[in-house]
Each structure stands twice: as C-alpha cells, then as structure tokens.
Write an enzyme that holds these catalytic residues in place. Structure first.
Site, PDB file in Angstrom:
ATOM      1  N   ARG A  38       2.743  -0.604   2.614  1.00  0.00           N
ATOM      2  CA  ARG A  38       2.224  -1.947   2.294  1.00  0.00           C
ATOM      3  C   ARG A  38       1.999  -2.751   3.565  1.00  0.00           C
ATOM      4  O   ARG A  38       0.984  -3.432   3.717  1.00  0.00           O
ATOM      5  CB  ARG A  38       3.196  -2.685   1.367  1.00  0.00           C
ATOM      6  CG  ARG A  38       3.137  -2.210  -0.053  1.00  0.00           C
ATOM      7  CD  ARG A  38       3.948  -3.149  -0.967  1.00  0.00           C
ATOM      8  NE  ARG A  38       4.176  -2.510  -2.238  1.00  0.00           N
ATOM      9  CZ  ARG A  38       5.329  -1.962  -2.616  1.00  0.00           C
ATOM     10  NH1 ARG A  38       6.377  -1.994  -1.831  1.00  0.00           N
ATOM     11  NH2 ARG A  38       5.443  -1.388  -3.790  1.00  0.00           N
ATOM     12  N   LYS A  94       1.647   5.102  -2.233  1.00  0.00           N
ATOM     13  CA  LYS A  94       1.281   3.747  -2.646  1.00  0.00           C
ATOM     14  C   LYS A  94       2.468   2.785  -2.665  1.00  0.00           C
ATOM     15  O   LYS A  94       2.399   1.701  -2.115  1.00  0.00           O
ATOM     16  CB  LYS A  94       0.622   3.813  -4.022  1.00  0.00           C
ATOM     17  CG  LYS A  94       0.043   2.505  -4.482  1.00  0.00           C
ATOM     18  CD  LYS A  94      -0.656   2.657  -5.826  1.00  0.00           C
ATOM     19  CE  LYS A  94      -1.271   1.354  -6.259  1.00  0.00           C
ATOM     20  NZ  LYS A  94      -1.931   1.474  -7.553  1.00  0.00           N
ATOM     21  N   ASN A  95       3.554   3.177  -3.298  1.00  0.00           N
ATOM     22  CA  ASN A  95       4.690   2.266  -3.472  1.00  0.00           C
ATOM     23  C   ASN A  95       5.731   2.409  -2.377  1.00  0.00           C
ATOM     24  O   ASN A  95       6.902   2.612  -2.636  1.00  0.00           O
ATOM     25  CB  ASN A  95       5.343   2.498  -4.842  1.00  0.00           C
ATOM     26  CG  ASN A  95       4.406   2.162  -5.965  1.00  0.00           C
ATOM     27  OD1 ASN A  95       3.584   1.256  -5.852  1.00  0.00           O
ATOM     28  ND2 ASN A  95       4.490   2.890  -7.051  1.00  0.00           N
ATOM     29  N   CYS A  96       5.294   2.268  -1.150  1.00  0.00           N
ATOM     30  CA  CYS A  96       6.174   2.381   0.008  1.00  0.00           C
ATOM     31  C   CYS A  96       6.033   1.089   0.808  1.00  0.00           C
ATOM     32  O   CYS A  96       4.917   0.659   1.097  1.00  0.00           O
ATOM     33  CB  CYS A  96       5.757   3.589   0.838  1.00  0.00           C
ATOM     34  SG  CYS A  96       6.458   3.661   2.496  1.00  0.00           S
ATOM     35  N   ASP A  97       7.153   0.467   1.155  1.00  0.00           N
ATOM     36  CA  ASP A  97       7.112  -0.801   1.878  1.00  0.00           C
ATOM     37  C   ASP A  97       6.392  -0.686   3.220  1.00  0.00           C
ATOM     38  O   ASP A  97       5.616  -1.565   3.593  1.00  0.00           O
ATOM     39  CB  ASP A  97       8.527  -1.343   2.109  1.00  0.00           C
ATOM     40  CG  ASP A  97       9.166  -1.849   0.826  1.00  0.00           C
ATOM     41  OD1 ASP A  97       8.412  -2.152  -0.135  1.00  0.00           O
ATOM     42  OD2 ASP A  97      10.400  -1.936   0.761  1.00  0.00           O
TER      43      ASP A  97
END
Length: 127
Positions: free
Chosen positions: A20, A14-17
């Site tokens: 995104r 989820k928290n990966c550039d």
C-alpha cells in the site's frame, strides 16, 4: 519525447501494508504502473530465477514473514537458491514485497528514498 513509454510493474500482494505504501508513493508521484498480485496470479518460476540472478535469492526471500516462520525447520535448513526459489514459487507470500520492475532493473522492498532515486521521473506519463 520519442519512443515507447517505460512500463513499470509492481509485484506483490494486494493486502500488504508495504505494498500500500509503495503504490501510494507511485500514485503520489504520478508514476503509471501495472500491478501483478502474485498471490492471486502466481509467479512464473523463470521470472523468479531471473530476479534471483539479478538481486540474489537472499534478497528475494522474506524470512521475516509469517509464511516463512511457519515452515517446518527441515524446510528452513540448508537453504540454497534452488530450494528457496521452489518455496517462493509454491508460496508467493515468501517473496519480499514489493518487487518493482523498472524494465532494466529491479528494486526489492520499499524505501521512499530509494524509489525517489531509482524510479524515473514522470515514468509512464504522456507528456
């Protein structure tokens, strides 16, 4: 159009550039997809093996990531498919992101021009 709509799944964290950017691309192009966060949900060893058979373990393994770089040298030496798959199953952050499952094909990594070519237009849309 008859038949079932293609189900696209994007695998990643989820928290990966990069994730995104890939998800934004899919959203901007109206592509419906499921998201599988393998950091929280894990990833089945047989799925990793299937991907490895299709794209190669070298393509799947994220050697540029922090998780891989922090490995002891002994774990990095003599890498082969079996060892790499075991590392990725144990620490999914080592899987290159995203892995886009288009049903009959997998696309590893995110490049807008490749997505434009590989992702079916209107995939997942009802029309």
């Amino acid at each position: 159009m008859r038949g079932t709509a293609l189900t696209i799944t994007i695998y990643g964290i989820k928290n990966c550039d990069t994730m995104r950017k890939a998800r934004a691309w899919l959203d901007d192009h109206g592509v419906a997809y499921d998201f599988h966060d393998y950091k929280t949900a894990g990833i089945a060893k047989d799925k990793l093996k299937q991907w490895s058979d299709e794209v190669g373990w070298e393509t799947l393994l994220n050697r540029a990531g922090t998780t891989f770089k922090k490995l002891p040298d002994a774990d990095k030496e003599g890498l082969n498919e079996r060892k790499a798959l075991a590392l990725m199953a144990e620490q999914p952050s080592m899987i290159k992101r995203p892995v886009l499952d288009l049903g009959g094909k997998r696309v590893v990594g995110f490049k807008p021009d490749i997505y434009a070519k590989e992702v079916p237009a209107k995939a997942g849309k009802k029309g």
